[in-house]
Motif scaffolding. Structure first.
Motif, PDB file in Angstrom:
ATOM      1  N   LYS A   1      83.257 -52.300-120.716  1.00  0.00           N
ATOM      2  CA  LYS A   1      82.575 -51.936-121.856  1.00  0.00           C
ATOM      3  C   LYS A   1      83.710 -52.327-123.128  1.00  0.00           C
ATOM      4  CE  LYS A   1      85.477 -47.622-122.022  1.00  0.00           C
ATOM      5  NZ  LYS A   1      85.281 -45.955-122.001  1.00  0.00           N
TER       6      LYS A   1
ATOM      7  N   CYS B   1      73.591 -51.508-117.512  1.00  0.00           N
ATOM      8  CA  CYS B   1      73.697 -50.750-118.450  1.00  0.00           C
ATOM      9  C   CYS B   1      73.885 -49.517-118.523  1.00  0.00           C
ATOM     10  CB  CYS B   1      72.625 -51.440-119.786  1.00  0.00           C
ATOM     11  SG  CYS B   1      73.096 -50.837-121.419  1.00  0.00           S
ATOM     12  N   ASP B   2      75.154 -48.933-118.577  1.00  0.00           N
ATOM     13  CA  ASP B   2      75.209 -47.411-118.372  1.00  0.00           C
ATOM     14  C   ASP B   2      74.332 -47.035-116.718  1.00  0.00           C
ATOM     15  OD1 ASP B   2      76.703 -46.995-120.509  1.00  0.00           O
ATOM     16  OD2 ASP B   2      74.911 -46.924-121.578  1.00  0.00           O
TER      17      ASP B   2
ATOM     18  N   SER C   1      78.861 -49.174-124.170  1.00  0.00           N
ATOM     19  CA  SER C   1      77.875 -49.058-123.146  1.00  0.00           C
ATOM     20  C   SER C   1      78.736 -49.627-122.025  1.00  0.00           C
ATOM     21  CB  SER C   1      76.615 -49.508-123.236  1.00  0.00           C
ATOM     22  OG  SER C   1      75.975 -48.799-124.084  1.00  0.00           O
ATOM     23  N   VAL C   2      78.444 -49.018-120.738  1.00  0.00           N
ATOM     24  CA  VAL C   2      79.351 -49.546-119.596  1.00  0.00           C
ATOM     25  C   VAL C   2      78.293 -50.696-119.141  1.00  0.00           C
ATOM     26  CG1 VAL C   2      80.142 -49.224-117.164  1.00  0.00           C
ATOM     27  CG2 VAL C   2      80.630 -47.659-119.030  1.00  0.00           C
TER      28      VAL C   2
END
Length: 470
Positions: free
Chosen positions: A394, A413-414, A432-433
């Motif tokens: 992130k 993505c998340d 966002s992860v």
């Protein structure tokens, strides 16, 4: 068994702008087939009874070394990672300790990874001739028979004959001025100091214990705490940082009573500067060494090297070095090639990145090319190898837009995981992860547009990584 010990931790600053900290000269294709590192490893395969090589490399170059070994079909090599540079004496000690762990009679062939040898058969024959001397406990170095007065190399003065092939070393001589170099050539008893060695691992450690015990003691501590990670042997940074910085010449060879030299003529060069590459290369009728898209009009005795899709033209010049890359151009007189390092020093002082990174940056998963950058935005071309994946990560300061140019992208993505094909795109919000993976059998190419208040590479928080970087 004969174990090649390849020293590949150099930075190659005198070959800037092509050679840089993150991609130094040993991992570049400068002349001939493959990189200098690959040529060095391949050369050792010509020897009989040779074992898998031990590679001592910088932490920053671990994946370069591993990937280039795999390209040669070599999977069994030991890659030892230096967390900090401590010169050749400690690096060789690491390799010696590692070799003795499996073979108490191991003989090491110590080779820098960035040398060029034109006559490989003569070199292989010299190694075979040196084996009995090394087995008898001598520390053998290979002296290159000089064919010109060279001020860029150190010299070795030969003493009496030990056996029919080897001589006792009388003296190691620093790089001379031109007058002294001419006298050495006329004398006939001096050879260039190649920095290549052959000796029993145990003999080297005995000499190191006698002449530089502080180096050996600190290296033993660092090696004892080493850990295996993927295909690498990681040396503890805290312990290795305490090892004194010294070369094998100063620490051992100049003090050793068992130093021997075997003269060899093998068309050798350490490729220590652009002028050395010009001298070693295949020049045209005008004395020019030209690579890439070049036009030379009334140009002589020059090195011209252009990168892809870039025309380099010269008119009415002699004795020049002109080298272009996507983000830098070098123009220098051929006689001033050794001073290129001063440009690198100025880049470091100014806090610029051109001394360490190319515009195209290689990563274990592929590469990225910084196409454009401005205030609060950056555009990159990212290529991901088949089956490879970037880290789960992130960013605190930027968002990203991804557009697939070719191939298939698996995007995390998340809490969402989805697939994108050519001409499709997605948005990765700030914070966002996310992860990018190539699930296909062809390279994945995307265009990434970054936007935000800070776009540096250090704004990456790695949460998970298959390459051990998290």
């Amino acid at each position: 068994m004969l174990i090649p010990l390849i020293l590949s931790g150099g930075s190659g600053t005198r070959l800037w702008p092509v050679s840089r900290k993150n991609l130094p000269k040993q991992f570049l294709s400068l002349t001939g087939a493959g990189t200098l590192f690959q040529q060095t490893v391949t050369r050792t395969r010509m020897l009989s009874r040779v074992a898998a090589p031990i590679i001592v490399a910088s932490e920053d170059h671990r994946f370069l070394a591993a990937e280039q070994l795999l390209e040669l079909g070599i999977k069994e090599a030991s890659i030892m990672l230096e967390p900090v540079a401590r010169n050749t004496a400690p690096a060789i000690a690491l390799g010696a300790l590692h070799a003795l762990a499996t073979d108490p009679e191991a003989i090491l062939l110590v080779l820098p990874a960035d040398h060029l040898i034109g006559d490989e058969r003569s070199f292989v024959e010299a190694v075979q001739l040196a084996l009995p001397t090394a087995e008898a406990g001598w520390l053998v170095t290979f002296g290159i028979r000089p064919d010109r007065p060279e001020t860029g190399f150190g010299y070795i003065r030969r003493a009496e004959v030990i056996d029919k092939n080897a001589y006792r070393v009388e003296q190691f001589v620093e790089k001379p001025n031109l007058v002294k170099a001419e006298s050495y050539l006329a004398d006939g008893g001096y050879d260039w100091n190649s920095g290549m060695f052959l000796f029993k691992a145990s003999s080297y450690l005995e000499e190191l214990a006698e002449h530089a015990p502080e180096i050996l003691g600190a290296v033993r501590v660092a090696y004892a705490t080493a850990k295996s990670d993927l295909d690498f042997v990681r040396i503890d940074e805290s312990a290795f940082s305490k090892v004194p910085d010294n070369s094998i010449d100063y620490a051992v060879m100049e003090k050793c009573r068992r130093a021997a030299v075997i003269p060899v003529t093998c068309d050798w060069s350490d490729i220590g500067s652009w002028s050395a590459l010009w001298l070693a290369g295949l020049r045209d009728a005008d004395g020019n060494l030209r690579e890439g898209d070049t036009i030379a009009v009334n140009t002589a005795n020059s090195l011209l090297r252009s990168h892809d899709r870039h025309l380099l033209a010269t008119v009415g010049v002699n004795d020049l070095i002109v080298v272009t890359t996507p983000d830098a151009t070098l123009v220098a007189h051929r006689n001033a090639a050794q001073d290129v390092k001063r440009v690198v020093d100025e880049l470091k002082t100014a806090g610029r990145t051109e001394h360490s990174l190319h515009r195209i940056v290689r990563r274990p998963w592929g590469s990225y090319d910084s196409l454009e950058a401005g205030e609060r935005f950056q555009v990159k071309r990212i290529v991901v190898k088949p089956g490879a994946a970037l880290s789960l990560q992130k960013h605190h300061h930027r968002a990203e837009h991804w557009i697939v140019v070719s191939g298939t992208a698996e995007v995390t993505c998340d809490d969402k995981v989805f697939t994108l094909s050519e001409n499709q795109s997605t948005y990765i919000p700030l914070g966002s992860v996310h992860r990018l993976r190539n699930p296909g059998k062809m390279p994945l190419e995307i265009i990434e547009v970054q936007s935000g208040s800070y776009l540096g590479e250090d704004d990456i928080v790695r949460l998970e990584d298959v390459y051990g970087r998290s």
